[in-house]
Design an enzyme around this catalytic site. Sequence first.
Site, PDB file in Angstrom:
ATOM      1  N   SER A  87      35.982  80.269  37.033  1.00 51.46           N
ATOM      2  CA  SER A  87      35.353  81.496  36.546  1.00 51.46           C
ATOM      3  C   SER A  87      35.798  81.921  35.157  1.00 51.46           C
ATOM      4  CB  SER A  87      35.593  82.634  37.534  1.00 51.46           C
ATOM      5  OG  SER A  87      34.760  82.471  38.665  1.00 51.46           O
ATOM      6  N   TYR A 197      32.307  91.638  42.925  1.00 47.13           N
ATOM      7  CA  TYR A 197      32.285  90.368  42.198  1.00 47.13           C
ATOM      8  C   TYR A 197      31.290  89.417  42.849  1.00 47.13           C
ATOM      9  CZ  TYR A 197      34.287  86.463  39.551  1.00 47.13           C
ATOM     10  OH  TYR A 197      34.480  85.405  38.687  1.00 47.13           O
ATOM     11  N   SER A 198      30.393  88.870  42.033  1.00 50.50           N
ATOM     12  CA  SER A 198      29.371  87.964  42.554  1.00 50.50           C
ATOM     13  C   SER A 198      29.078  86.872  41.548  1.00 50.50           C
ATOM     14  CB  SER A 198      28.079  88.739  42.867  1.00 50.50           C
ATOM     15  OG  SER A 198      27.037  87.847  43.236  1.00 50.50           O
ATOM     16  N   ASN A 199      29.304  85.641  41.934  1.00 52.17           N
ATOM     17  CA  ASN A 199      29.008  84.509  41.061  1.00 52.17           C
ATOM     18  C   ASN A 199      27.518  84.397  40.743  1.00 52.17           C
ATOM     19  OD1 ASN A 199      31.651  82.969  40.701  1.00 52.17           O
ATOM     20  ND2 ASN A 199      31.593  83.244  42.902  1.00 52.17           N
ATOM     21  N   GLY A 340      40.228  82.060  37.047  1.00 53.13           N
ATOM     22  CA  GLY A 340      39.212  81.123  37.487  1.00 53.13           C
ATOM     23  C   GLY A 340      39.744  80.160  38.526  1.00 53.13           C
ATOM     24  N   THR A 341      38.989  79.984  39.592  1.00 52.55           N
ATOM     25  CA  THR A 341      39.365  79.016  40.630  1.00 52.55           C
ATOM     26  C   THR A 341      38.150  78.165  40.970  1.00 52.55           C
ATOM     27  OG1 THR A 341      41.027  80.490  41.574  1.00 52.55           O
ATOM     28  CG2 THR A 341      40.254  78.693  42.962  1.00 52.55           C
TER      29      THR A 341
END
Length: 381
Positions: A87, A197-199, A340-341
Amino acid sequence: MHLSRALLSGLIATVTACGLAVSSSAAADQGHARTREAMEVMVEQDGVPGVLAQVEDGAGAWSGSAGTADYTTGRPRLALDRYRIGSLTKPFVATVLLQLESEGTLRLDDPVGRWLPDVRLGEYGAAVGGPHRSVTLRQLLGHTSGIPDYAADPALRRTYFSPRFLVHRWHSHTPEKLIERSLSRPPLFPPGTRWSYSNTNYLLAGMVIERATGRSYAAEIERRILRPLKLEDTALPGTSSRIPGQHGKEYSTLFVPGAHPPVRDVTRLNPSLAGASGEMISSGRDLVRFMRALVTGRLLPPRQLAEMRATRKAGSTDRYGLGLTERTLSCGVTVWGHDGTIHGSTTAAYTTADGTHTAAFNVNGDWSGDTRDLFEAEFCH
């Protein structure tokens, strides 16, 4: 490769005993001894393969590593190793969209439907019983759209966040198909009223960039950020499973619960599952350079940078702006950056507001929680 966590702990201990675990001696730590110790703790107590650090402050540049880049060969992690940043892709995407806003190509308060009429977000606010509100570009970047995260879709998680990933990791994905998973579920809240939070938001943002410019978000990131800043280690691989250039291995427990789940080598995977929300590859050197350039105004005019840094509460110690996290550490220091993962890799890069102290960390494993203790050690010594 299939290794148990217990066996890996033994391998780590052996590497440490042989003097290969830490690439920077205490004498060469340049004031970063506490950071080095925190890195060693992650390896020895959390059982992660390795940790890599890149720091720039008033004393200059410092890099350090703990653990290993490769369980098979035992080689240490190296300063110029590349890795997947998950991310941390989001600040790059947000920067491009804000640049387009500064150029008059679009406005932050444009409805997403103006740019993506086929996505059918027009009635999304009304679907949760609130007044009709169109989802805007600002809400995508700030995670206030109310659109569910496609990565939380139960069917997707069963396939890609479990041992089944080993079979499916080569599959290619389009943002349109991933977004369908989100829009088939009820909205979380009326747009603009809360934070979640939403990708999915950034898949949509990437599509908007393409519609507004006629070029992919990857091409725009390369043209507007990577080339001007000479970020030569940074890449947007698309559907390629390779990490180009010098790199170690990346390991995952595939999110299996329990004390000692098997650890797998997941270095090669198709990152289109993440797309504009998290596909990028970079290095500590490049991330430090990017984050410093971003917060000090090299990439955005003052008005757009102020918009990016206009935050709202997003956790006990964090606030979130437009693709940028504001974090207050225990010692009162405030830093700006992103985490970021992605399978096999955990990364974070943060800097002080004036860009004088910047740090990037990477863990080549995805089961360690987060990197907060590393930043506490670096910025609060």
